[in-house]
Design a protein around this motif. Structure first.
Motif, PDB file in Angstrom:
ATOM      1  N   UNK A   1      -3.664 -26.300 -21.219  1.00 28.04           N
ATOM      2  CA  UNK A   1      -4.421 -27.316 -21.650  1.00 28.04           C
ATOM      3  C   UNK A   1      -4.885 -27.001 -23.210  1.00 28.04           C
ATOM      4  N   UNK A   2      -4.734 -27.861 -24.143  1.00 30.88           N
ATOM      5  CA  UNK A   2      -4.911 -27.289 -25.589  1.00 30.88           C
ATOM      6  C   UNK A   2      -6.719 -27.358 -25.703  1.00 30.88           C
ATOM      7  N   UNK A   3      -7.162 -26.783 -26.654  1.00 29.82           N
ATOM      8  CA  UNK A   3      -8.493 -26.924 -26.903  1.00 29.82           C
ATOM      9  C   UNK A   3      -9.218 -28.178 -27.235  1.00 29.82           C
ATOM     10  N   UNK A   4      -8.040 -29.130 -28.091  1.00 30.42           N
ATOM     11  CA  UNK A   4      -8.550 -30.496 -28.241  1.00 30.42           C
ATOM     12  C   UNK A   4      -8.463 -31.409 -27.115  1.00 30.42           C
ATOM     13  N   UNK A   5      -8.045 -31.039 -25.939  1.00 26.65           N
ATOM     14  CA  UNK A   5      -7.872 -31.745 -24.742  1.00 26.65           C
ATOM     15  C   UNK A   5      -9.057 -31.458 -23.917  1.00 26.65           C
ATOM     16  N   UNK A   6      -9.227 -30.207 -23.860  1.00 24.33           N
ATOM     17  CA  UNK A   6     -10.676 -29.579 -23.422  1.00 24.33           C
ATOM     18  C   UNK A   6     -11.770 -30.506 -23.824  1.00 24.33           C
TER      19      UNK A   6
ATOM     20  N   UNK B   1     -11.508 -31.980 -12.700  1.00 27.32           N
ATOM     21  CA  UNK B   1     -11.091 -32.399 -14.063  1.00 27.32           C
ATOM     22  C   UNK B   1      -9.972 -31.321 -14.710  1.00 27.32           C
ATOM     23  N   UNK B   2     -10.778 -30.165 -14.532  1.00 25.64           N
ATOM     24  CA  UNK B   2      -9.990 -28.948 -15.421  1.00 25.64           C
ATOM     25  C   UNK B   2      -9.116 -28.218 -14.307  1.00 25.64           C
ATOM     26  N   UNK B   3      -9.340 -28.391 -13.079  1.00 22.34           N
ATOM     27  CA  UNK B   3      -8.400 -27.731 -12.094  1.00 22.34           C
ATOM     28  C   UNK B   3      -8.387 -26.371 -11.784  1.00 22.34           C
ATOM     29  N   UNK B   4      -9.924 -25.667 -12.079  1.00 26.38           N
ATOM     30  CA  UNK B   4     -10.021 -24.379 -11.900  1.00 26.38           C
ATOM     31  C   UNK B   4     -10.304 -24.178 -10.292  1.00 26.38           C
TER      32      UNK B   4
ATOM     33  N   UNK C   1      -9.986 -19.989 -23.048  1.00 30.82           N
ATOM     34  CA  UNK C   1      -9.129 -18.955 -22.568  1.00 30.82           C
ATOM     35  C   UNK C   1      -8.866 -18.947 -20.980  1.00 30.82           C
ATOM     36  N   UNK C   2      -9.792 -19.336 -20.408  1.00 32.88           N
ATOM     37  CA  UNK C   2      -9.675 -19.385 -18.760  1.00 32.88           C
ATOM     38  C   UNK C   2      -8.604 -20.404 -18.583  1.00 32.88           C
ATOM     39  N   UNK C   3      -8.529 -21.756 -19.047  1.00 28.66           N
ATOM     40  CA  UNK C   3      -7.805 -22.717 -18.896  1.00 28.66           C
ATOM     41  C   UNK C   3      -6.267 -22.567 -19.489  1.00 28.66           C
ATOM     42  N   UNK C   4      -6.111 -21.421 -20.424  1.00 29.01           N
ATOM     43  CA  UNK C   4      -4.794 -21.231 -20.905  1.00 29.01           C
ATOM     44  C   UNK C   4      -4.349 -19.774 -20.401  1.00 29.01           C
ATOM     45  N   UNK C   5      -5.209 -19.281 -19.675  1.00 28.54           N
ATOM     46  CA  UNK C   5      -4.600 -18.026 -18.740  1.00 28.54           C
ATOM     47  C   UNK C   5      -4.566 -16.901 -19.827  1.00 28.54           C
ATOM     48  N   UNK C   6      -5.552 -16.891 -20.524  1.00 34.67           N
ATOM     49  CA  UNK C   6      -5.599 -15.603 -21.439  1.00 34.67           C
ATOM     50  C   UNK C   6      -6.634 -14.977 -21.355  1.00 34.67           C
ATOM     51  N   UNK C   7      -6.941 -13.698 -21.957  1.00 33.70           N
ATOM     52  CA  UNK C   7      -8.364 -12.878 -21.421  1.00 33.70           C
ATOM     53  C   UNK C   7      -9.094 -12.977 -22.839  1.00 33.70           C
ATOM     54  N   UNK C   8      -8.579 -13.043 -23.912  1.00 28.63           N
ATOM     55  CA  UNK C   8      -9.413 -13.251 -25.045  1.00 28.63           C
ATOM     56  C   UNK C   8      -9.498 -14.377 -25.794  1.00 28.63           C
ATOM     57  N   UNK C   9     -10.713 -14.660 -26.266  1.00 29.01           N
ATOM     58  CA  UNK C   9     -10.827 -16.119 -26.830  1.00 29.01           C
ATOM     59  C   UNK C   9      -9.734 -16.198 -28.073  1.00 29.01           C
TER      60      UNK C   9
END
Length: 869
Positions: free
Chosen positions: A1-6, A116-119, A242-250
């Motif tokens: 999910x892109x930052x703009x969509x979040x 909404x974010x599906x976490x 970072x959480x929604x895009x499955x990466x560790x660093x911002x």
């Protein structure tokens, strides 16, 4: 999910829950003078929470632009070196102003994150304040979070309510418990849950904080329940992405990756993991949005924060090998990423890029010169950078301390922060000594604004409408008392726009009030500060208000000349010149302005010529009252930092057109004569001129002429030939100095020959410790070199004493440095004579302040070397 969509999903979710979508406020807080920059989403709602403001909505949501790069919230030094620190970030928030409370806030948060974010729900852990059973029960019984993932956090900072899970706006006022939501990155990441000894690890990352403003703490520390408790939440967009895009660093999220690639493109850096690219990508966001919100790079306040962010980015570009302007080019890339969410960025991007480029070009030479100074200092001491050098870089070359600290940290060098602060404090005290700042009594005036008639007259019959003695309202003031008198109508000009307040007298029968200064009590209320010399003065009395005509005359000549000087500076130096402060009084005009270099003698002369030419034309000074927009069309210059209403006063003085409410001469010829008497630097990029006019200028010219004739008489020549005579004397002095140096060298050589016989052998090393009478440091060095040549394998200490101070030099031949170090040797002697020192293994020097123990210290050198060699 892109930052703009979040970002978009967050606002739409809370809008569906009845929240008003409120646009991000400026990075410069409009309702909180105690805060330099907006650092959280609740800042724009602070007055609502404290009850001093109301809104047409009871619940709101926003995505707030924030900067943390100064004061309490200063993340600057960590940016680029950690995974989640930024100068600029976006805070997602929802707020309730006495509407919903804990239950709804918690339910909204859970629904948004999981639905909404599906976490995954099993990846979320929450904390609550250890006494907040209500929040705990909502999480456990209504949301269904397993109790082992609901952690109670106590008062873990040494005081009652001092907890990570208890929020407070200040020592008193609204406060309350909070609940935080953490995302678990999994067992393959080091770290423990919040509240555990390993909580600083990266496994559990806080993504959302829900603050429940439940209490009001009074001055005694007692908690009182608020009649309408509120909710304030904050979730960092970058962390959530970072959480929604499955990466560790911002820095791995889509927004930053685009900017990092742009920074690599402009710097030529091949490695996208380079931390300098992270710094640049972060800093372009902060710098651009600060400029969008009206901040310009400068030497203090908001401008200084912006300047140090820009310069830190440029320094990292320099590290990557880019010495040409590049930072400004990233504005286009930033606009592509964030322009849709923030149209104000898209509208201002060209102006932002232009301002950044100007700052880059200005700093290019500064960076090069500053680095030379820094490198030279570090070559002398590779372990510690002294505070005065750090302050020199800061004050003279515009190096932010953070930038110097960055360089030191990268090289493992200790920075003398205490020395820096001491040098800064000393500089501030010197600045305050000449600032002319006056402390105003805090008074509460509730009457009508007064009428100012001082543009046209210097005397007026007025009525006393208020009196203050010791800052307290009084019905009258007695002889000998100091106080403030407010009149219904006054010819006295109150200090404003750099022009000092008028002086004079107020008289009524036997009462005589000596006005020492006139200052604003409120925006449209002038207070006459002074002492009642005789009689008594009461509220309601009629007085004759008389301005000191002579002082007013000198002041307005200086003020009108300031306008002409400002115009002349822009003509001579360029359109970048802008006023940065001024002080106009009867004695002088002091004018601060933006410019990158000292003025040359030719530039000063040209400014003087332009101003005096305008004076000779003797044009009438004309004042116009018009709307601000009309003033701009008229060509009037507005001064940055000044506040202007709907209607403004425009002054046409010669070719100068400026907005100004001050008092001025009737015609330019009234100024008489204009003369610049001083030029200097105030801060990086800010110069200062001092000038005099009229009789003051005449006195300066006469004084200069008198000293010219006195100097000519001393040198037995006439004024026209003084320059040639001074050059002749200088040549004679140089010849004599050269002859003296030759004689000193011969004397030192002779002393050196005699000293060779005094050397003693210690374990195969020739050791010599001696004093050279009358030798300076250069002679000590010269003698040292000759002695090392003659003694071959040797360790030598030479000393001299002048004006009660000891100079020391130690030298060790190359074949003996493995056994004896010159730096350690000179320090051994220096410590015994009130000093310390160090240097290279083969050559070092030091100083001392106590020569009484010098002989004993030198005598102890052979034994000291014997114990080590």
């Amino acid at each position: 999910m892109k930052s703009s969509e979040i970002r978009d999903k967050f606002l739409k979710f809370f809008e569906s829950k009845g929240h008003a979508v409120v646009r991000s406020s400026s990075l410069v807080p409009g309702n909180d003078p105690t805060l330099l920059l907006t650092n959280s989403g609740m800042v724009q709602f602070k007055d609502v929470f404290t009850g001093t403001d109301s809104r047409p909505y009871a619940r709101a949501t926003s995505v707030q632009r924030c900067v943390r790069a100064g004061g309490k919230h200063n993340d600057l030094e960590n940016v680029g070196y950690t995974a989640r620190h930024h100068t600029f970030f976006e805070m997602l928030g929802n707020f309730s102003f006495g509407d919903y409370f804990k239950r709804d806030a918690i339910n909204y948060a859970w629904e948004l994150l999981t639905k909404v974010y599906g976490l995954p729900a099993d990846k979320l852990t929450v904390t609550v304040y250890f006494e907040d059973d209500e929040a705990y029960d909502i999480w456990a019984t209504e949301i269904g979070v397993p109790r082992e993932r609901i952690i109670r956090i106590g008062d873990n900072k040494g005081a009652r309510y001092a907890s990570d899970n208890f929020w407070q706006m200040a020592d008193t006022g609204p406060c309350g418990p909070c609940t935080e939501i953490f995302y678990d990155h999994g067992t393959d990441i080091a770290g423990g849950p919040p509240g555990s000894p390993d909580e600083d690890g990266d496994r559990f990352i806080e993504i959302w904080n829900l603050v429940f403003m439940q209490f009001n703490r009074d001055d005694a520390g007692v908690m009182h329940k608020l009649p309408k408790p509120c909710v304030d939440t904050g979730m960092g967009l970058e962390r959530l992405a970072a959480v929604l895009q499955h990466v560790h660093s911002n820095y791995e999220i889509d927004l930053f990756q685009a900017l990092i690639k742009a920074a690599a493109r402009e710097t030529g850096a091949p490695d996208l993991e380079n931390k300098s690219l992270r710094v640049i990508a972060d800093h372009i966001r902060a710098a651009a949005f600060m400029i969008v919100d009206g901040i310009i790079p400068g030497p203090e306040s908001h401008g200084y924060v912006l300047r140090r962010i820009i310069r830190r980015a440029l320094r990292h570009g320099h590290k990557l090998g880019q010495t040409k302007p590049f930072f400004y080019k990233l504005v286009e890339d930033l606009t592509i990423e964030m322009g849709a969410a923030y149209p104000e960025l898209a509208a201002a991007k060209d102006g932002v890029a232009k301002m950044l480029r100007t700052e880059e070009e200005r700093f290019g030479e500064t960076l090069e010169n500053g680095m030379k100074i820094l490198e030279a200092q570090l070559a002398r001491d590779s372990k510690k950078l002294d505070g005065r050098t750090a302050f020199l870089l800061y004050g003279t070359y515009g190096f932010p301390l953070d930038l110097t600290a960055d360089i030191c940290r990268e090289r493992g060098i200790e920075l003398d922060l205490a020395g820096f602060e001491a040098a800064k404090k000393e500089d501030q005290l010197l600045g305050k000594a000449g600032s002319g700042f006056k402390h105003l009594d805090t008074i509460e005036y509730k009457g009508e604004k007064n009428k100012f008639v001082g543009y046209d007259r210097l005397a007026h019959a007025s009525e006393v409408v208020a009196i203050y003695v010791g800052g307290v309202s009084a019905r009258q003031i007695e002889a000998g008392q100091h106080g403030i008198v407010v009149l219904d109508t006054t010819p006295f000009y109150a200090q404003s726009g750099g022009q000092v307040g008028d002086q004079g007298v107020l008289t009524s029968g036997a009462a005589l009030f000596q006005v020492d200064d006139t200052l604003k009590v409120q925006a449209d209320v002038f207070g006459h500060h002074g002492t009642l010399a005789s009689g008594a003065l009461k509220v309601g009395d009629c007085v004759e208000a008389n301005v000191d005509e002579a002082k007013r005359g000198r002041t307005i000549r200086n003020h009108s000349a300031t306008h002409l000087m400002h115009k002349a500076l822009r003509e001579v130096l360029g359109a970048h010149v802008a006023q940065k402060g001024s002080l106009v009084d009867p004695d002088k005009t002091r004018f601060d302005f933006s410019h990158h270099a000292p003025l040359t003698a030719d530039e000063i002369a040209r400014v003087e010529t332009i101003v005096n030419r305008e004076i000779l034309q003797n044009q009438a000074v004309v004042a116009h009252n018009m709307s601000f927009d009309a003033a701009v069309k008229h060509g009037a210059m507005a001064l940055f930092g000044e506040k202007y209403g709907d209607e403004v006063r425009v002054l046409d003085i010669g070719s100068s057109k400026e907005l100004c409410g001050g008092v001025h001469v009737a015609r330019t010829g009234d100024i008489g004569l204009f003369k610049i008497v001083a030029e200097g630097g105030v801060a990086a990029g800010i110069r200062r001129l001092e000038a005099v006019t009229g009789e003051g200028a005449l006195a300066v010219v006469q004084s200069l002429n008198r000293r010219l004739h006195e100097a000519a008489a001393i040198l037995k020549t006439n004024p026209d030939e003084l320059t040639a005579r001074v050059a002749q004397v200088q040549d004679q002095l140089k010849a004599m100095e050269k002859e003296l140096a030759t004689l000193k060298s011969k004397l030192a050589s002779g002393q050196g020959d005699e000293l060779v016989t005094r050397a003693v052998e210690v374990n195969g090393i020739m050791v010599l410790a001696a004093t050279l009478e009358g030798a300076d440091v250069a002679r000590l060095r010269e003698t040292m070199d000759k002695l090392k040549d003659k003694l071959k394998t040797a360790a030598i200490v030479l000393a001299s004493v002048a004006d009660g101070k000891v100079s020391l030099i130690a030298g060790v031949t190359a074949d003996a440095t493995a056994r004896v170090k010159a730096g350690e040797l000179v320090n051994f002697v220096a410590q015994q004579v009130g000093g310390k020192g160090g240097g290279r293994p083969d050559m070092a020097q030091a100083g001392g302040t106590d020569p009484t123990n010098l002989a004993a210290a030198l005598a102890a050198v052979p034994a000291w070397i014997g114990a080590r060699a």
